[in-house]
Scaffold this active site. Structure first.
Site, short mmCIF file in Angstrom:
data_model
loop_
_atom_site.label_atom_id
_atom_site.label_comp_id
_atom_site.label_asym_id
_atom_site.label_seq_id
_atom_site.Cartn_x
_atom_site.Cartn_y
_atom_site.Cartn_z
N THR A 77 3.05 5.48 -2.89
CA THR A 77 3.69 5.64 -1.91
C THR A 77 2.20 7.37 -0.59
O THR A 77 2.38 7.14 0.35
CB THR A 77 5.06 6.87 -1.71
OG1 THR A 77 6.04 5.37 -2.18
CG2 THR A 77 5.91 7.02 -0.71
N ASN A 155 5.38 -7.86 -1.31
CA ASN A 155 6.14 -7.00 -3.07
C ASN A 155 7.47 -7.74 -3.05
O ASN A 155 8.08 -8.55 -4.25
CB ASN A 155 6.46 -5.67 -3.14
CG ASN A 155 7.27 -5.68 -1.87
OD1 ASN A 155 6.78 -5.13 -0.62
ND2 ASN A 155 8.55 -4.77 -1.57
N SER A 203 -1.22 1.96 -7.36
CA SER A 203 -0.15 2.25 -7.86
C SER A 203 -0.16 1.89 -9.81
O SER A 203 -0.52 0.90 -9.32
CB SER A 203 1.00 1.66 -7.15
OG SER A 203 2.14 2.95 -7.47
N HIS A 205 2.37 2.12 -11.63
CA HIS A 205 3.33 1.42 -12.37
C HIS A 205 3.41 0.22 -11.84
O HIS A 205 4.41 -0.76 -12.68
CB HIS A 205 4.52 2.17 -12.31
CG HIS A 205 5.83 2.07 -10.61
ND1 HIS A 205 6.82 1.51 -10.85
CD2 HIS A 205 5.18 2.75 -9.89
CE1 HIS A 205 7.29 1.85 -9.34
NE2 HIS A 205 5.47 1.85 -8.56
N CYS A 328 13.04 -0.77 -3.85
CA CYS A 328 13.03 0.35 -3.52
C CYS A 328 14.38 0.23 -2.62
O CYS A 328 14.74 1.29 -2.19
CB CYS A 328 11.82 1.34 -2.55
SG CYS A 328 10.32 0.58 -3.88
N1 PLP Z 1 3.39 -0.78 -2.24
C1 PLP Z 1 3.69 -1.70 -2.41
C2 PLP Z 1 3.99 -2.69 -1.50
C3 PLP Z 1 5.17 -1.48 -3.40
O1 PLP Z 1 5.78 -2.66 -3.51
C4 PLP Z 1 5.61 -0.47 -3.52
C5 PLP Z 1 6.52 0.13 -4.78
O2 PLP Z 1 7.55 -1.12 -4.62
C6 PLP Z 1 5.03 1.03 -3.21
C7 PLP Z 1 3.87 0.43 -2.01
C8 PLP Z 1 5.24 1.81 -3.40
O3 PLP Z 1 4.65 2.25 -4.62
P1 PLP Z 1 4.81 3.47 -5.21
O4 PLP Z 1 6.13 3.67 -6.21
O5 PLP Z 1 3.59 4.26 -6.76
O6 PLP Z 1 4.92 4.58 -4.96
#
Ligand code: PLP
Length: 383
Positions: A77, A155, A203, A205, A328
């Protein structure tokens, strides 16, 4: 433990991943005796700084970048937000941005805020397979466009956008390109020496490193407007570094590089066996997203006639972890914006589940999932 006390069956790697034991091992000294601040000049500080230098090389190595092009931060993010804000700061007279209708909430949130500030955003539609039209992308770019920002891999569906072709268009039009590669890094080969991308977000995780750590790749010739002020990260991201997590991210990237060639066919075979078995065992099951050019670990399925939320609860009781749409947005009652953009009705989107595999998923686990899922879906359909 679930109600049956069987070990958890984790098929939700796109939401988050377990930490790789090698990454955890590499982190431990920095949670113990090696607690120095990397800005300190003494031995403990130097040890922490050296560990960050090595992690930067490891992250750069996975994506074909130079270590100096990697800025460590708090995750996807932050990377996405800082890339978009930096791109628009570069020329404040350009007030148009291009993205797609199927981006992650982290991107959508910043685009919505920019709309309130008077920016115009083009959200490129997708077809039933989840593809954008490259012609539409090309036609959407104007002299007022500051940035094209697109996912590399979705995702929810795993659909991969053709970033090489997209980068050729932005290069020809001389437009900055940001790629949200959070789901792509470690799952497909990425070589930034061969593609002209100005910003790329990743990212920890999602690749078996801890949560709350990530990185932004920024092309070496680009001017960068930082989000957080401070001397760290060559004055590009202030705040004392999260040393242990950065070390974990580096090690996870190293492991991902070593595993990638073997994991792609292994996970593809497991995922295809999983999908084909469900399609054989159950009626009215639909696979979402194009079959080719899709992440090998992701399966998004509509089980017509059920509520995915009820299925999720029953699967959870059996110890099986999966998702409705993205983790999310799982608290939201709205149907997935990704699936509805692909033409699914709200009811079909609400009947869809995402299963995502990872490097620790075994064939025995897939067989256990194949015993549980048809039973749960059949039970729900009987009601
Ligand atoms: N972009 C995508 C495609 C994601 O799947 C995610 C997390 O689910 C993010 C951005 C956000 O990453 P973070 O959780 O490290 O902020």
């Amino acid at each position: 433990m679930n109600s049956t006390h069987a070990p958890l069956l984790y098929l939700d790697y796109n939401a988050t991943t377990p930490i790789d034991p090698a990454a955890r091992k590499a982190m431990l000294p920095f949670l113990g005796p090696d607690f120095g601040n990397p800005s300190s000049l003494h031995a403990l500080g130097r040890r922490a700084a050296q560990a960050i230098t090595r992690a930067r090389e490891q992250v750069a190595g996975l994506i074909g970048a130079q270590p100096s092009e990697i800025i460590f931060n708090s995750g996807g993010t932050e990377a996405i937000t800082s890339a978009i804000l930096s791109a628009i700061a570069d020329d404040p007279t350009k007030r148009h941005l291009v993205t797609s209708a199927v981006e992650h909430d982290a991107s959508i949130a910043i685009f919505r805020d920019l709309e309130e500030l008077g920016y115009t955003i083009t959200y490129l539609p997708v077809d039933a397979q989840g593809n954008i039209s490259l012609e539409e992308l090309e036609n959407s770019i104007t002299s007022a466009t500051a940035l094209v920002s697109l996912l590399w891999a979705n995702n929810e569906t795993g659909v991969i956008f053709p970033i090489e072709k997209i980068a050729a268009i932005t290069k020809q039009k001389n437009i900055t390109l940001h790629v949200d590669a959070v789901q792509a890094v470690g799952k497909i080969p990425i070589n930034l020496r061969a593609i002209e991308i100005q910003y790329l977000s990743l990212s920890g995780h999602k690749i078996c490193a801890p949560k709350g750590v990530g990185a932004l790749y920024i092309h070496r010739h680009l001017r960068y407007t930082r989000l957080l002020r401070g001397h760290q990260e060559e004055r590009r991201r202030g705040g004392t570094e999260n040393v242990a997590s950065i070390v974990g991210l580096g090690e996870a990237c190293q492991r991902a590089s070593e595993r990638l060639a073997g994991e792609i066919p292994r996970q593809a075979a497991l995922r295809d066996y999983f999908e084909q078995s469900l399609l054989n065992d159950l009626v009215d099951v639909q696979r979402n997203g194009k079959l080719e050019y899709r992440l090998v670990n992701t399966s998004n399925l509509t089980f017509h006639g059920i509520e995915a939320e009820s299925a999720l609860m029953l699967l959870d009781q059996e110890g099986l972890c999966c998702s409705i749409g993205s983790a999310c947005s799982s608290g939201s009652k709205n149907p997935s914006h990704v699936l509805t953009a692909m033409g699914l009705s709200p009811a079909e989107a609400r009947a869809s589940l995402r299963f995502s595999l990872g490097c620790f998923t075994t064939e025995a686990e897939i067989n256990r999932a194949l015993e549980i899922i048809p039973r749960v879906i059949t039970k729900l359909r009987m009601f």
